[in-house]
Design a protein around this motif. Structure first.
Motif, PDB file in Angstrom:
ATOM      1  N   LYS A   5       0.944  -1.086   0.000  1.00 60.19           N
ATOM      2  CA  LYS A   5      -0.024   0.077  -0.178  1.00 60.19           C
ATOM      3  C   LYS A   5       0.803   1.308   0.131  1.00 60.19           C
ATOM      4  CE  LYS A   5      -3.752  -2.289   0.108  1.00 60.19           C
ATOM      5  NZ  LYS A   5      -4.639  -2.190  -1.081  1.00 60.19           N
ATOM      6  N   SER A   6       0.360   2.093  -0.678  1.00 65.52           N
ATOM      7  CA  SER A   6       1.076   3.480  -0.878  1.00 65.52           C
ATOM      8  C   SER A   6       0.728   4.247   0.796  1.00 65.52           C
ATOM      9  CB  SER A   6       0.546   4.379  -1.911  1.00 65.52           C
ATOM     10  OG  SER A   6       1.041   5.593  -1.941  1.00 65.52           O
ATOM     11  N   ASP A   7       1.919   4.967   0.936  1.00 66.23           N
ATOM     12  CA  ASP A   7       1.970   5.880   2.037  1.00 66.23           C
ATOM     13  C   ASP A   7       1.162   6.728   2.020  1.00 66.23           C
ATOM     14  OD1 ASP A   7       3.614   3.874   3.289  1.00 66.23           O
ATOM     15  OD2 ASP A   7       5.414   4.905   2.751  1.00 66.23           O
ATOM     16  N   ALA A   8       0.839   7.491   1.227  1.00 66.39           N
ATOM     17  CA  ALA A   8       0.287   8.739   0.893  1.00 66.39           C
ATOM     18  C   ALA A   8      -1.069   8.794  -0.285  1.00 66.39           C
ATOM     19  CB  ALA A   8       1.208  10.023   0.439  1.00 66.39           C
ATOM     20  N   PRO A   9      -1.892   9.447  -0.237  1.00 68.81           N
ATOM     21  CA  PRO A   9      -2.964   9.498  -0.943  1.00 68.81           C
ATOM     22  C   PRO A   9      -2.473  10.004  -2.397  1.00 68.81           C
ATOM     23  CG  PRO A   9      -3.938  10.472   0.895  1.00 68.81           C
ATOM     24  CD  PRO A   9      -2.335  10.178   0.896  1.00 68.81           C
ATOM     25  N   ASP A  58       1.480  12.023  -6.104  1.00 68.86           N
ATOM     26  CA  ASP A  58       1.524  11.951  -4.840  1.00 68.86           C
ATOM     27  C   ASP A  58       0.950  13.232  -3.849  1.00 68.86           C
ATOM     28  OD1 ASP A  58       2.217  12.002  -1.777  1.00 68.86           O
ATOM     29  OD2 ASP A  58       3.347   9.908  -2.270  1.00 68.86           O
ATOM     30  N   ALA A  61      -4.632   6.329   0.226  1.00 72.45           N
ATOM     31  CA  ALA A  61      -3.667   5.460   0.333  1.00 72.45           C
ATOM     32  C   ALA A  61      -3.904   3.747   0.297  1.00 72.45           C
ATOM     33  CB  ALA A  61      -2.590   5.567   1.275  1.00 72.45           C
ATOM     34  N   CYS A  68      -4.509   2.432  -3.220  1.00 67.03           N
ATOM     35  CA  CYS A  68      -3.603   2.461  -4.288  1.00 67.03           C
ATOM     36  C   CYS A  68      -2.586   1.255  -4.053  1.00 67.03           C
ATOM     37  CB  CYS A  68      -2.750   3.730  -4.256  1.00 67.03           C
ATOM     38  SG  CYS A  68      -3.962   5.063  -4.540  1.00 67.03           S
TER      39      CYS A  68
END
Length: 540
Positions: free
Chosen positions: A75-79, A93, A174, A177
């Motif tokens: 999973k990505s750390d930020a929206p 990002d 996040a 994604c």
């Protein structure tokens, strides 16, 4: 109490990640994906074959570098902000964004030999170079007949550049994604620009590396202004209009707004007062600030008007005539310019003047200075109660509210009557046809709107969020922009009723809101405070 039509294009602001959190473009090596080296302790059969001369034996210096994205499924750390370039979508990002602004009809010329540069824009006194990503990605670029679209500003307050786009589509959380494990050719331009790949609703979307364009020579706008990592403090103001003059009062200085009522010119008419108005059994002098401050020559004559009650502590409030209550503005000190002394016969009651990029000047009043003005104060003392006393059998049932705590609230209807804390309200915007259509279909998530500062704001139906049905034909629907967990969200309401100081009848328990009651009311109506952090909001 509705702002002019929103800009009509979605936008994204660095407030999504906290101002100053955007990453400044640096050297390309700082963000290049990590090269995955071979493990010297583990030789594969392919490597054995290479040693035997059965495969390509060119040296690493002769071959293009191969890089790999983050492990698939992670999973990505930020929206991520999804951007429509016209021929394709890309993701950015949100921590790399500064904001999104409506594109001008024509970009200003900018001399540069860097690839992709198509001009520049002026953003609050700062020239920002603008690039068209399309041709750099092997896609069609923006054409002369295309709609202006938006300019996506990447960087922070000190260094930034822009890219052209058709629209900013949405913010994807996040958790939604999924970065993909893809081997890429580090020397290919498209792989340098879109260095990562994410899967969003089964759609593969490339993620822009914010450092790639500067590494290619795209110039950065650099500001010499002193950098403050914290957001400049803002203050909320109520915008109202009297005789064509736009005034703002700090919300902290307002006791309530009064609905339109008849003006009785036979009483209390003298100087700045146009007569008396009655609200909840209290008669007050209605004061015309525009005329009193020498900013209008109108002789009055209106038969009905609404009013803003100026709080004066222990003294009685002053009723200021308001032909239209327009909006709530959130302004910083830097947005308020000095008030020219020649514009009023009493410049001491002003804090300054606010002039938006597109719009009329708005005069910012000093509530405390107004309340201490001797002429205006004299009319406050004329306030008195009118009407008959309540019947004896009702007096014993009347609750003494004088000792209870009060607070200023925005009273709205969203399927039911409810109240919103003024402290979290940032602005109010009108409802576009696109949002109105989704709202009329009973949807909770209504898409995104653009704030005055270019922020992309996810917008929801408050009625649907509370589990109610919105009014079939709301008279004056509006979007109340509030701040929740340091991000802005929009809440569409059926109607905005009033801004009023309310008595707290019961404090909050668990997820339920406080119960408020008007200080004086004939029907003893109760209003529950909406807790923004307790609303089940999902952008789906």
């Amino acid at each position: 109490m509705v702002a002019p039509e929103d800009h009509g294009v979605p936008g994204i602001d660095d407030a999504l990640a906290g101002e100053g959190a955007a990453v400044a473009p640096q050297a390309a090596a700082a963000s290049a994906p990590e090269v995955i080296p071979a493990d010297p302790a583990s030789v594969t059969p392919d490597q054995d074959a290479a040693a035997a001369g059965l495969t390509d034996t060119t040296t690493p210096d002769d071959r293009p570098s191969r890089v790999q994205d983050t492990q698939a499924g992670a999973k990505s750390d930020a929206p991520m902000a999804l951007i429509d370039l016209g021929a394709a979508k890309i993701a950015i990002d949100v921590t790399d964004l500064r904001e999104v602004m409506p594109a001008p009809e024509k970009l200003q010329a900018f001399q540069s030999s860097a690839p992709g540069i198509v001009g520049c824009v002026a953003l609050r006194g700062q020239v920002v170079p603008v690039a068209d990503l399309g041709p750099l990605l092997g896609l069609p670029g923006r054409q002369p007949g295309d709609e202006p679209g938006v300019i996506v500003i990447i960087g922070n307050q000190s260094q930034a550049y822009g890219i052209t786009a058709r629209a900013a589509l949405q913010i994807v959380q996040a958790r939604d994604c999924a970065p993909q494990y893809i081997t890429r050719d580090q020397t290919a331009l498209v792989d340098r620009l879109l260095a990562r790949l994410v899967l969003v609703d089964d759609e593969a979307i490339g993620v822009l590396d914010p450092h790639a364009l500067p590494a290619l020579g795209v110039p950065l706008s650099r500001s010499d202004r002193a950098q403050d990592p914290t957001r400049e403090p803002t203050e909320n103001f109520l915008l109202f209009e009297t005789d064509g003059t736009r005034f703002c009062l700090p919300l902290s200085d307002i006791q309530a707004t009064l609905p339109e009522a008849s003006i009785d010119p036979s009483i209390l008419r003298a100087g700045p007062s146009e007569g008396g108005i009655v609200h909840h059994g209290t008669e007050r002098a209605l004061l015309n600030l525009s005329r009193y401050l020498g900013m209008s020559t109108s002789g009055g004559g209106a038969s009905r008007a609404s009013a803003v009650l100026l709080e004066r502590g222990e003294d009685r409030a002053l009723a200021l005539r308001a032909d239209h209550v327009r909006d709530i503005l959130s302004l910083t000190g830097g947005q308020i310019a000095r008030m020219p002394s020649l514009l009023s016969n009493n410049p001491g009651v002003f804090r300054g003047v606010y002039t938006p990029t597109e719009g009329e000047e708005t005069y910012i009043l000093d509530g405390q200075a107004l309340g201490c003005d001797p002429v205006l104060s004299s009319f406050g003392h004329l306030q008195h109660e009118v009407g008959e006393d309540p019947p004896e059998d009702n007096r014993s049932a009347t609750v003494d509210l004088s000792e209870r705590r009060t607070e200023l609230a925005l009273l709205v209807v969203a399927g039911v009557r409810c109240a919103i804390e003024v402290a979290v309200v940032e602005e109010i915007v009108s409802v576009s046809p696109r949002v109105a259509e989704r709202w009329s279909n009973g949807m909770q998530y209504l898409g995104n709107i653009t704030s005055r500062r270019g922020e992309l704001i996810p917008t929801f139906s408050l009625a649907a969020s509370l589990g109610h049905t919105a009014a079939a034909e709301a008279a004056l629907p509006a979007i109340v922009v509030i701040r929740r967990n340091d991000e802005q969200i929009g809440l569409l309401v059926d109607e905005i009723c009033a801004l009023e100081r309310m008595v707290v009848m019961s404090e909050s328990k668990s997820d339920s809101g406080r119960i408020l009651q008007p200080v004086k009311t004939e029907d003893n109506s109760l209003w529950e405070v909406v807790r923004a952090d307790a609303l089940p909001l999902y952008a789906m």
